[in-house]
Write an enzyme that holds these catalytic residues in place. Structure first.
Site, PDB file in Angstrom:
ATOM      1  N   GLY A  87       0.835  -1.205   0.000  1.00  0.00           N
ATOM      2  CA  GLY A  87       0.000   0.000   0.000  1.00  0.00           C
ATOM      3  C   GLY A  87       0.860   1.241   0.000  1.00  0.00           C
ATOM      4  O   GLY A  87       2.074   1.185   0.172  1.00  0.00           O
ATOM      5  N   LYS A 110       3.376  12.032  -3.776  1.00  0.00           N
ATOM      6  CA  LYS A 110       4.367  11.107  -3.218  1.00  0.00           C
ATOM      7  C   LYS A 110       5.241  11.897  -2.249  1.00  0.00           C
ATOM      8  O   LYS A 110       5.774  12.944  -2.619  1.00  0.00           O
ATOM      9  CB  LYS A 110       5.210  10.562  -4.372  1.00  0.00           C
ATOM     10  CG  LYS A 110       6.157   9.453  -4.013  1.00  0.00           C
ATOM     11  CD  LYS A 110       6.630   8.847  -5.326  1.00  0.00           C
ATOM     12  CE  LYS A 110       7.576   7.710  -5.170  1.00  0.00           C
ATOM     13  NZ  LYS A 110       7.821   7.083  -6.473  1.00  0.00           N
ATOM     14  N   ASP A 122       9.524   6.398   6.839  1.00  0.00           N
ATOM     15  CA  ASP A 122       9.229   7.688   7.474  1.00  0.00           C
ATOM     16  C   ASP A 122       8.154   8.477   6.726  1.00  0.00           C
ATOM     17  O   ASP A 122       7.800   9.590   7.130  1.00  0.00           O
ATOM     18  CB  ASP A 122      10.505   8.530   7.606  1.00  0.00           C
ATOM     19  CG  ASP A 122      11.154   8.827   6.264  1.00  0.00           C
ATOM     20  OD1 ASP A 122      10.562   8.498   5.211  1.00  0.00           O
ATOM     21  OD2 ASP A 122      12.261   9.397   6.256  1.00  0.00           O
ATOM     22  N   ASP A 250       3.710  -4.575  -7.701  1.00  0.00           N
ATOM     23  CA  ASP A 250       3.025  -3.351  -7.253  1.00  0.00           C
ATOM     24  C   ASP A 250       3.489  -2.139  -8.049  1.00  0.00           C
ATOM     25  O   ASP A 250       2.921  -1.058  -7.905  1.00  0.00           O
ATOM     26  CB  ASP A 250       3.234  -3.116  -5.752  1.00  0.00           C
ATOM     27  CG  ASP A 250       4.692  -3.116  -5.352  1.00  0.00           C
ATOM     28  OD1 ASP A 250       5.401  -4.070  -5.714  1.00  0.00           O
ATOM     29  OD2 ASP A 250       5.142  -2.159  -4.707  1.00  0.00           O
ATOM     30  N   ASN A 251       4.497  -2.308  -8.888  1.00  0.00           N
ATOM     31  CA  ASN A 251       4.935  -1.215  -9.757  1.00  0.00           C
ATOM     32  C   ASN A 251       4.624  -1.528 -11.222  1.00  0.00           C
ATOM     33  O   ASN A 251       5.241  -0.955 -12.121  1.00  0.00           O
ATOM     34  CB  ASN A 251       6.433  -0.964  -9.585  1.00  0.00           C
ATOM     35  CG  ASN A 251       6.765  -0.403  -8.210  1.00  0.00           C
ATOM     36  OD1 ASN A 251       5.917   0.217  -7.570  1.00  0.00           O
ATOM     37  ND2 ASN A 251       7.978  -0.620  -7.749  1.00  0.00           N
TER      38      ASN A 251
END
Ligand code: AMP
Ligand code: MG
Length: 483
Positions: A87, A110, A122, A250-251
């Site tokens: 996610g 992003k 982070d 996921d890419n």
């Protein structure tokens, strides 16, 4: 006010595939770069985006009423290992809108702060990698490669710890025709949630292949469409020496757009084993392995779709296998077509194209420069071309065959000029530009390079330094994920 009329189908229709989530507030959000041409093309007002509200939107600092910001959930195979729960760890989908032609776009940020999917991360992005994605995605768009686009880059006013110490925090605002991934399908498939998987299938079809709405065998047809788009995409990458670097499922998009420009880079000297990513020790996503990687990812999509392809699993597997095998043959056609255009050939010549790749082996040939040296070689002056080879005699026999295969030299040269770039984001220039921007507040090298790669086929006087590869003894460039 920013006047985007958000229309949030993902939030409305795909419950279970996201958590509602806001962007983080920043000490001093500021707009660094705005892609005005893209904004206008997509029906957005550059003036509005430059206003305080616009900067609030583009940095995630203060989102407008009509947005329904959310962090998308997805699963994915990363370097071959499956994670059922990934996610957006540091990104949000702000919302969707329709442009003047009725095409739907996502606005995605992003670096907009930690989300519930952040795991140990982070939630932040720093300026260098944000500018890298901006630059390389602009280059790809100008080179005719389907891609998500950079709409803006903002700085946040605070500093974030990375490998080289504290770096300026930044947010990339990007657009794409969706952010659906192979991993989005894997998310519901892994949980055995077939009803939700079917809803997702319908959603993806409505968004990308609406002629398939209500069609028989819709899941199989969508698989075919995604495979067609993805193999074409990878063939285009191969024709440019582009190494994506992190072709995890996921890419890998459903739209067929290149996404997630983390560790990517363009290969200078031809070597199929070229890898830039600091973590790709096995070369899984090396230049020469990209076709195999995309097929592997498509097979994962096929697996996820099996329950929608046929209730009889054996039959479903047989049908899906046909599609995946068909896409392998299609990849070869696309790859041959890409290189035939780069050579200005009237028709693909598999032997000539394969032998060209063999000819490059071990010769340390600058990939981009090779194609720019071909026109002179066709006109009888092959000195520049031969000088690209460690052994300048090596290309002689191949060149003779090539000259014979080209029909009309004038037509070939005109065609080649449209597909073989002069300017690509050369690694040593990218590194220098990002370093100066991040550590010296100097955007001039970045802006100079951006201007060139946005116009990759247009020769400009006194810009030879942008067209040259790094010196032979330059250090290897290493790229990083998650920065
Ligand atoms: P990538 O391989 O860059 O596409 O990232 C893989 C996953 O890691 C995605 O789910 C990202 O959202 C997440 N991720 C990457 N960098 C960070 C970060 N600094 N903080 C939180 N999540 C991150
Ligand atoms: Mg990603």
């Amino acid at each position: 006010m920013t006047d985007i009329a958000f229309d949030n189908t993902y939030a409305q229709e795909l419950q279970g595939l996201y958590v509602p989530w806001q962007g983080q507030e920043w000490p001093e959000p500021a707009l660094l770069l705005l892609n005005e041409g893209l904004a206008r093309d997509l029906g957005l007002s550059p003036d509005d985006l430059r206003s305080d509200d616009g900067v609030g939107l583009l940095s995630g600092h203060a989102l407008p009423e009509g947005a329904r910001p959310l962090a998308q959930a997805y699963a994915g195979h990363q370097f071959g290992g499956f994670s059922p729960q990934l996610g957006d760890g540091r990104a949000i989908l702000v919302g969707e809108w329709l442009d003047d032609k009725g095409q739907r776009w996502d606005l995605h940020l992003k670096g907009s702060g930690r989300t519930p999917f952040a795991r140990g991360g982070d939630g932040r992005a720093v300026l260098g990698p944000v500018l890298r994605e901006y630059l390389i995605s602009e280059a790809m768009a100008a080179l005719g490669v389907p891609t998500t686009r950079a709409l803006a880059a903002c700085t946040t006013g605070d500093r974030v710890l990375r490998q080289n110490g504290l770096e300026p925090g930044a947010v990339l605002a990007r657009t794409g025709s969706s952010h659906l991934r192979v991993g989005t399908f894997q998310f519901f498939a892994a949980r055995g949630e077939v009803d939700k998987l079917r809803l997702l299938l319908d959603y993806a079809i409505a968004r990308h292949d609406d002629d398939l709405l209500g069609a028989p065998e819709a899941a199989l047809r969508l698989l075919e469409r995604v495979a067609t788009r993805q193999v074409r995409l990878v063939a285009l990458w191969m024709g440019l020496g582009f190494v994506h670097g992190v072709m995890n499922t996921d890419n890998t998009t459903i739209s067929g757009e290149t996404i997630d420009y983390g560790p990517c880079a363009f290969m200078d000297r031809y070597d199929p084993a070229t890898v830039f990513s600091s973590i790709d020790h096995m070369g899984r996503y090396a230049y020469g392995n990209q076709p195999a990687a995309v097929h592997w990812n498509l097979a994962r999509l096929a697996e996820a779709l099996l329950p929608l392809i046929d209730s009889d699993e054996t039959r479903a597997i047989a049908r899906a296998t046909e599609v995946i095998e068909g896409s392998q043959a299609r990849y070869r056609e696309e790859w041959l077509a890409v290189f035939a255009r780069k050579l200005g050939l009237p028709a693909p010549d598999a032997g000539l194209i394969e032998d060209m790749h063999s000819l490059w082996q071990g010769q340390s040939v600058d990939f981009t420069g090779f194609f720019r040296a071909l026109p002179a070689a066709l006109q009888g002056d092959d000195a520049d071309l031969r000088a690209l080879f460690a052994d300048p005699v090596a290309p002689k026999a191949w060149l003779a065959r090539y000259r014979a295969a080209v029909g009309d030299v004038g037509a070939a040269i005109r065609q080649m000029a449209q597909v073989n770039p002069i300017y690509i984001p050369r690694n040593h220039l990218v590194e220098e530009a990002l370093h100066k921007a991040s550590f010296d507040h100097d955007m001039a090298p970045f802006l100079g390079l951006l201007e060139r790669v946005q116009n990759p086929f247009t020769p400009v006087a006194d810009t030879a330094q942008y067209a040259r590869p790094a010196p032979q003894d330059a250090p290897d460039v290493v790229t990083y994920c998650g920065t």
